[in-house]
Each structure stands twice: as structure tokens, then as C-alpha cells.
Design an enzyme around this catalytic site. Sequence first.
Site, PDB file in Angstrom:
ATOM      1  N   THR A  31      17.530  24.538  22.089  1.00 20.62           N
ATOM      2  CA  THR A  31      16.330  24.571  20.967  1.00 20.62           C
ATOM      3  C   THR A  31      17.204  25.270  19.762  1.00 20.62           C
ATOM      4  O   THR A  31      17.516  26.516  19.657  1.00 20.62           O
ATOM      5  CB  THR A  31      15.358  25.590  21.541  1.00 20.62           C
ATOM      6  OG1 THR A  31      14.737  24.857  22.206  1.00 20.62           O
ATOM      7  CG2 THR A  31      13.776  26.661  20.420  1.00 20.62           C
TER       8      THR A  31
ATOM      9  N   LYS B  51      15.706  34.370  19.577  1.00 17.10           N
ATOM     10  CA  LYS B  51      15.505  33.154  18.798  1.00 17.10           C
ATOM     11  C   LYS B  51      15.376  32.639  18.244  1.00 17.10           C
ATOM     12  O   LYS B  51      15.354  32.238  17.476  1.00 17.10           O
ATOM     13  CB  LYS B  51      17.366  32.922  19.905  1.00 17.10           C
ATOM     14  CG  LYS B  51      17.996  32.033  19.186  1.00 17.10           C
ATOM     15  CD  LYS B  51      18.712  30.703  20.511  1.00 17.10           C
ATOM     16  CE  LYS B  51      17.373  29.604  20.420  1.00 17.10           C
ATOM     17  NZ  LYS B  51      17.687  28.779  21.336  1.00 17.10           N
TER      18      LYS B  51
ATOM     19  N   LYS C 280       8.767  21.528  18.752  1.00 19.06           N
ATOM     20  CA  LYS C 280       9.303  23.155  19.174  1.00 19.06           C
ATOM     21  C   LYS C 280       9.162  24.339  18.153  1.00 19.06           C
ATOM     22  O   LYS C 280       8.176  25.587  19.286  1.00 19.06           O
ATOM     23  CB  LYS C 280      10.825  22.805  19.375  1.00 19.06           C
ATOM     24  CG  LYS C 280      11.021  24.339  20.511  1.00 19.06           C
ATOM     25  CD  LYS C 280      10.490  24.509  21.492  1.00 19.06           C
ATOM     26  CE  LYS C 280      10.906  25.449  22.544  1.00 19.06           C
ATOM     27  NZ  LYS C 280      12.012  25.238  23.027  1.00 19.06           N
TER      28      LYS C 280
END
Length: 286
Positions: A96, A239, A171
Site C-alpha cells: 500500500t 500510514k 486502496k
Amino acid sequence: MTQLKVSFLGLGVMGYPMAGHLASAGFDVTVFNRTTEKAQRWAAQYKGAAVSTPAQAAEDADVVLMCVGDDNDVRAVAKEAIAVMKEGAVLVDHTTASAQVAKEVYALCKDNGLGFLDAPVSGGQAGAENGQLTIMVGGDKTDYETALPVISAYARHSQLLGECGAGQLAKMMNQICIAGVIQGLAEALHFGQKAGLDCTSVIDVISKGAAQSWQMENRAHTMLDNTYDFGFAVDWMRKDLSIALDEARRNGSTLALTALVDQYYADIQKVGGGRWDTSSLLTRLK
């Protein structure tokens, strides 16, 4: 399709079982991990090969898969792999990361006669272990078709969503949705407890209606038990949300709720909960 030679770079909580599913499916798998002992343990468990550098793993592979930490890790590991990959091979990044780094690596791959897919996953550690991940993919159709027999070993569903970067953008949408849902669930449980309700019974009822969600089905009861030492860590979620918030500033979208929940996660980190599951948002309300 099991004749393809594949390599997997990064054996974290996701990569280790994902690479394992490849070996179990009959692929010839070579793995790399920064902690050499972990790669050697994987090789012993799955009868694959472990090497000490990304280049050694990527050389001669038809499909190179990676799942590392962040943008800088993607750049560093991809650069080493791309330098030795054979023409026509495909690099698949399951990290990711940002859409920007995906486009950087895509351009580098194309300059070297290689394919590239940005393919972040959803489903968490349990999804990886059970081979039931959902994979959001950006890139060229021909590269996707080449990689599909490989990634199908650990995916229940994958879909090509557009050109390079589309997977990472999807995502981001996934994480935005999750952040809002978890906060809503935490507030509902807090409200129910303050109201004196049997929240376990309430969840059993409302999970059968319009309020149902994966988070409710899989996290409500552990939240009520105040158990958070598992699952997707707050540090990782921050994050991911940082990536989404940065992208929102670029494209002009408004993510007011996401920014708020991100700060709530910062509160969790301040009390030492960085490795707690993301459902730990309930702890702020007690």
C-alpha cells in the site's frame, strides 16, 4: 500456469503467507526478506528457495511480486529487481503506497521492457493466511493477464481498475471507508454502554440489518472485550490515511471525516497503542 517462475520480495505478516500459497499452488518460488532468517524459515516450510538480495530473487523470474513497507521501500527494492529482470517479465507491487510511486516504477519498468502492476490488497492478515484477499489493480491489461494466474493463488477476487495508479487510488478509497465505519461502530458501542444496553445482544440484532459491516461482524465483540492485540495496526492505518490525505490535497477532494479519524488514531499512538488493532478507536471514548 504452474510452470511460471516467480519470486516474492518481502515476507511480513502479509507476504509470508501469500508466498506460501504460491508454493502450495505448485509455482517455483524464490523469496527475499531483509531478515534472512525469516526467508530461510519460509524456504524450509514451503520447500522453496531463499536468497539474500532482491536482485538474486528477481533474476530469471517471470513474475516478481513484492509487499514491503512504504514508498521509499518500494523505490529501493523495485530498483534492485528491475536491474536484473528479464525482458517481458512483470513486477507486481502489493504494497500500500502512493499512486505517484506506482507511476515512477511503472515508467522505469517500461524503460526496461518490463510490465508493472500496482496491486494493493485488502483482507488483512487473515485474508492473506486463508488465500482470500481482494486485490485492486492498476496497469496494462496484458500485464494483468500475465500475472492473474499467479495472484489468483491467494486472492478471492482481483480486478483491473484502470491505468497505473488506479490500484493505489482504489486502496485509498478502501481505507477511507474503513476509517469512517470503525469510528461509527466505536461511537455506537460507546453510546450503547452508556445507555446500559447489552451491546452483545444489540450487535447480534443490528448486524442483521442495514448497519451490518465487516467491521461489525469481525470486530464488535473483540471491542466489547477490550481486546486489540491483533489485526491491522494503528501505525499502518495512519500510514495509509496519510497517503490518502496527501492525494486529496492534490486532487482537491474533501476528506473531513478521514482527517478527523486520523487524529483520533494519533491519540491512540500517544498512549502506546500504535500496534493495537484499528478497532481500538473505542478506547478513546472510555
